[in-house]
Enzyme design. Structure first.
Site, PDB file in Angstrom:
ATOM      1  N   ASP A 254       4.333  17.873 -16.814  1.00 26.45           N
ATOM      2  CA  ASP A 254       3.252  17.173 -17.508  1.00 26.45           C
ATOM      3  C   ASP A 254       2.528  16.209 -16.578  1.00 26.45           C
ATOM      4  O   ASP A 254       3.109  15.230 -16.120  1.00 26.45           O
ATOM      5  CB  ASP A 254       3.861  16.410 -18.696  1.00 26.45           C
ATOM      6  CG  ASP A 254       2.820  15.707 -19.555  1.00 26.45           C
ATOM      7  OD1 ASP A 254       1.613  15.936 -19.356  1.00 26.45           O
ATOM      8  OD2 ASP A 254       3.236  14.928 -20.439  1.00 26.45           O
ATOM      9  N   GLY A 255       1.247  16.492 -16.329  1.00 30.21           N
ATOM     10  CA  GLY A 255       0.414  15.553 -15.607  1.00 30.21           C
ATOM     11  C   GLY A 255      -0.292  16.136 -14.398  1.00 30.21           C
ATOM     12  O   GLY A 255       0.341  16.556 -13.432  1.00 30.21           O
TER      13      GLY A 255
ATOM     14  N   MET B 162       7.593  14.307 -15.792  1.00 31.79           N
ATOM     15  CA  MET B 162       6.241  13.756 -15.635  1.00 31.79           C
ATOM     16  C   MET B 162       5.833  13.821 -14.164  1.00 31.79           C
ATOM     17  O   MET B 162       6.584  13.394 -13.285  1.00 31.79           O
ATOM     18  CB  MET B 162       6.209  12.282 -16.069  1.00 31.79           C
ATOM     19  CG  MET B 162       6.441  12.029 -17.551  1.00 31.79           C
ATOM     20  SD  MET B 162       5.181  12.690 -18.627  1.00 31.79           S
ATOM     21  CE  MET B 162       3.691  11.958 -18.000  1.00 31.79           C
TER      22      MET B 162
ATOM     23  N   ASP C  27       0.690  13.739 -27.441  1.00 29.55           N
ATOM     24  CA  ASP C  27       1.103  12.518 -26.755  1.00 29.55           C
ATOM     25  C   ASP C  27       0.976  11.295 -27.661  1.00 29.55           C
ATOM     26  O   ASP C  27      -0.127  10.864 -27.976  1.00 29.55           O
ATOM     27  CB  ASP C  27       0.205  12.290 -25.532  1.00 29.55           C
ATOM     28  CG  ASP C  27       0.464  13.294 -24.422  1.00 29.55           C
ATOM     29  OD1 ASP C  27       1.616  13.388 -23.972  1.00 29.55           O
ATOM     30  OD2 ASP C  27      -0.487  13.992 -24.028  1.00 29.55           O
TER      31      ASP C  27
ATOM     32  N   MET D 170       1.500   7.338 -27.981  1.00 34.09           N
ATOM     33  CA  MET D 170       1.661   6.157 -27.113  1.00 34.09           C
ATOM     34  C   MET D 170       1.568   4.885 -27.953  1.00 34.09           C
ATOM     35  O   MET D 170       0.721   4.796 -28.846  1.00 34.09           O
ATOM     36  CB  MET D 170       0.532   6.122 -26.085  1.00 34.09           C
ATOM     37  CG  MET D 170       0.449   7.373 -25.234  1.00 34.09           C
ATOM     38  SD  MET D 170      -0.937   7.222 -24.101  1.00 34.09           S
ATOM     39  CE  MET D 170      -0.865   8.823 -23.309  1.00 34.09           C
TER      40      MET D 170
ATOM     41  N   MET E 264       5.832   8.452 -26.109  1.00 35.81           N
ATOM     42  CA  MET E 264       5.819   7.412 -25.073  1.00 35.81           C
ATOM     43  C   MET E 264       5.865   6.090 -25.812  1.00 35.81           C
ATOM     44  O   MET E 264       4.889   5.322 -25.835  1.00 35.81           O
ATOM     45  CB  MET E 264       4.556   7.560 -24.205  1.00 35.81           C
ATOM     46  CG  MET E 264       4.679   8.701 -23.205  1.00 35.81           C
ATOM     47  SD  MET E 264       3.090   9.220 -22.555  1.00 35.81           S
ATOM     48  CE  MET E 264       2.619  10.383 -23.819  1.00 35.81           C
TER      49      MET E 264
ATOM     50  N   SER F 187      -2.706  19.712 -23.868  1.00 35.65           N
ATOM     51  CA  SER F 187      -2.474  18.362 -24.394  1.00 35.65           C
ATOM     52  C   SER F 187      -3.670  17.866 -25.191  1.00 35.65           C
ATOM     53  O   SER F 187      -4.766  17.678 -24.666  1.00 35.65           O
ATOM     54  CB  SER F 187      -2.193  17.386 -23.247  1.00 35.65           C
ATOM     55  OG  SER F 187      -2.170  16.079 -23.761  1.00 35.65           O
TER      56      SER F 187
ATOM     57  N   GLY G  42      -4.025  18.880 -19.998  1.00 40.25           N
ATOM     58  CA  GLY G  42      -4.929  18.163 -20.896  1.00 40.25           C
ATOM     59  C   GLY G  42      -6.365  18.296 -20.472  1.00 40.25           C
ATOM     60  O   GLY G  42      -7.129  19.126 -20.993  1.00 40.25           O
TER      61      GLY G  42
ATOM     62  N   HIS H 155       5.392  14.466 -27.490  1.00 39.97           N
ATOM     63  CA  HIS H 155       5.854  13.661 -26.344  1.00 39.97           C
ATOM     64  C   HIS H 155       5.720  12.193 -26.731  1.00 39.97           C
ATOM     65  O   HIS H 155       4.621  11.649 -26.754  1.00 39.97           O
ATOM     66  CB  HIS H 155       4.978  14.020 -25.128  1.00 39.97           C
ATOM     67  CG  HIS H 155       5.253  13.199 -23.913  1.00 39.97           C
ATOM     68  ND1 HIS H 155       4.412  13.203 -22.818  1.00 39.97           N
ATOM     69  CD2 HIS H 155       6.277  12.357 -23.589  1.00 39.97           C
ATOM     70  CE1 HIS H 155       4.892  12.394 -21.888  1.00 39.97           C
ATOM     71  NE2 HIS H 155       6.016  11.868 -22.336  1.00 39.97           N
TER      72      HIS H 155
ATOM     73  N   HIS I 141       0.695  20.218 -27.025  1.00 38.18           N
ATOM     74  CA  HIS I 141       1.344  19.001 -26.538  1.00 38.18           C
ATOM     75  C   HIS I 141       0.685  17.792 -27.204  1.00 38.18           C
ATOM     76  O   HIS I 141      -0.541  17.639 -27.167  1.00 38.18           O
ATOM     77  CB  HIS I 141       1.205  18.941 -25.019  1.00 38.18           C
ATOM     78  CG  HIS I 141       2.009  17.874 -24.373  1.00 38.18           C
ATOM     79  ND1 HIS I 141       3.361  17.979 -24.144  1.00 38.18           N
ATOM     80  CD2 HIS I 141       1.656  16.643 -23.895  1.00 38.18           C
ATOM     81  CE1 HIS I 141       3.802  16.884 -23.552  1.00 38.18           C
ATOM     82  NE2 HIS I 141       2.781  16.049 -23.384  1.00 38.18           N
TER      83      HIS I 141
HETATM   84  C1  DX5 Z   1       0.055  11.416 -19.913  1.00 42.91           C
HETATM   85  C2  DX5 Z   1       0.363  12.454 -20.914  1.00 42.91           C
HETATM   86  C3  DX5 Z   1      -0.102  13.815 -20.559  1.00 42.91           C
HETATM   87  C4  DX5 Z   1      -1.586  13.955 -20.416  1.00 42.91           C
HETATM   88  C5  DX5 Z   1      -1.829  15.041 -19.412  1.00 42.91           C
HETATM   89  O1  DX5 Z   1       0.750  10.267 -20.225  1.00 42.91           O
HETATM   90  O2  DX5 Z   1       1.762  12.546 -21.117  1.00 42.91           O
HETATM   91  O3  DX5 Z   1       0.392  14.781 -21.468  1.00 42.91           O
HETATM   92  O4  DX5 Z   1      -2.237  14.281 -21.615  1.00 42.91           O
HETATM   93  O5  DX5 Z   1      -3.160  15.071 -19.106  1.00 42.91           O
HETATM   94  P1  DX5 Z   1      -3.710  15.800 -17.793  1.00 42.91           P
HETATM   95  O6  DX5 Z   1      -3.310  17.233 -17.904  1.00 42.91           O
HETATM   96  O7  DX5 Z   1      -5.169  15.577 -17.869  1.00 42.91           O
HETATM   97  O8  DX5 Z   1      -3.059  15.116 -16.611  1.00 42.91           O
HETATM   98 ZN    ZN Z   2       2.479  14.245 -22.321  1.00 40.94          ZN
END
Ligand code: DX5
Ligand code: ZN
Length: 220
Positions: free
Chosen positions: A174-175, A136, A34, A36, A67, A7, A196, A65, A32
């Site tokens: 993810d997460g 998630m 993200d 937001m 959000m 990520s 990530g 992804h 990946h």
């Molecule tokens: C959170 C994101 C994830 C995030 C994951 O909202 O959707 O993709 O980057 O990060 P890690 O792997 O550090 O939990």
């Molecule tokens: Zn994500």
């Protein structure tokens, strides 16, 4: 084949091209991304123009992804910027069916995403229309959180439904995934592993990708 999707949220944005080159050389298959909006989640990351800049230097599958609230408004922009997969949250879309149709109309893959408190039943009627389901395992919004183990049951449930209904969507997690809990995550039946902070926060990014892939491949 099972895949690793590092990520970008945890990357050093000043070193994006070189860090992405490192993960690609080390064998990661997806990137990946993200996005937001500060409304659907309490954080703002970056938009389509940012990853458009790295598209020309990377052959990775861009796993976007979203959000964001009412994602249907921006699908075209995200595809034009280079998305190969567009994941949106079922909780954020007024009409998830139409959103899936719109994503697929551009010839890219559609993924539907569920937050930790959203049950699999919320996406059940879309499962025959999507290429991917993103589960998630932390509340969306921030990297570096701890994985919520109960969420892994939904991955196993989705795998069971896929078998029973003869479907073919990939299941992405993810997460909070890292080397320490990767085997547990793989046991649940995940196909695409997002990581990530475990990747970009490591002293040696390339080595971490290779170590994670060694474990992931055992489950192919
Ligand atoms: C959170 C994101 C994830 C995030 C994951 O909202 O959707 O993709 O980057 O990060 P890690 O792997 O550090 O939990
Ligand atoms: Zn994500």
């Amino acid at each position: 084949m099972k895949k690793l999707s590092p990520s970008m949220l945890s990357a050093d944005f000043g070193e994006l091209n070189s860090q992405i080159e490192i993960i690609e050389r080390a064998g990661a298959q997806y990137l990946h991304i993200d996005v937001m909006d500060g409304v659907f989640v309490p954080n703002i990351s970056f938009g389509a123009p940012v990853y458009k800049c790295i598209r020309k230097n990377s052959g990775l599958v861009f796993d976007v992804h979203l959000m964001i609230t009412e994602p249907i408004r921006y699908i075209e922009d995200f595809v034009k910027a280079g998305a190969d997969i567009v994941n949106f949250h079922v909780e954020a879309a007024e009409d998830p069916g139409k959103t899936i149709e719109k994503i697929r109309s551009f010839g890219v893959k559609a993924g539907i995403t569920i937050k930790p408190n959203t049950p699999v039943s919320a996406v059940e009627k879309y499962l025959d229309k999507v290429d991917l389901v993103l589960v998630m395992t932390v509340e969306p919004g921030f990297g570096g959180q701890k994985l919520i183990p109960e969420c892994l049951k939904k991955i196993t449930e989705l795998k069971k439904i896929r078998g029973e209904r003869g479907l073919s969507y990939e299941i992405e997690v993810d997460g909070g995934v890292g080397l320490g809990n990767l085997r547990e995550v793989m046991e649940s039946g995940s196909d695409v592993i997002v990581a990530g902070s475990a990747v970009f926060g490591a002293d040696d990014i390339g080595k971490t990708v290779r170590e994670m892939l060694d474990i992931i491949r055992e489950y192919d």
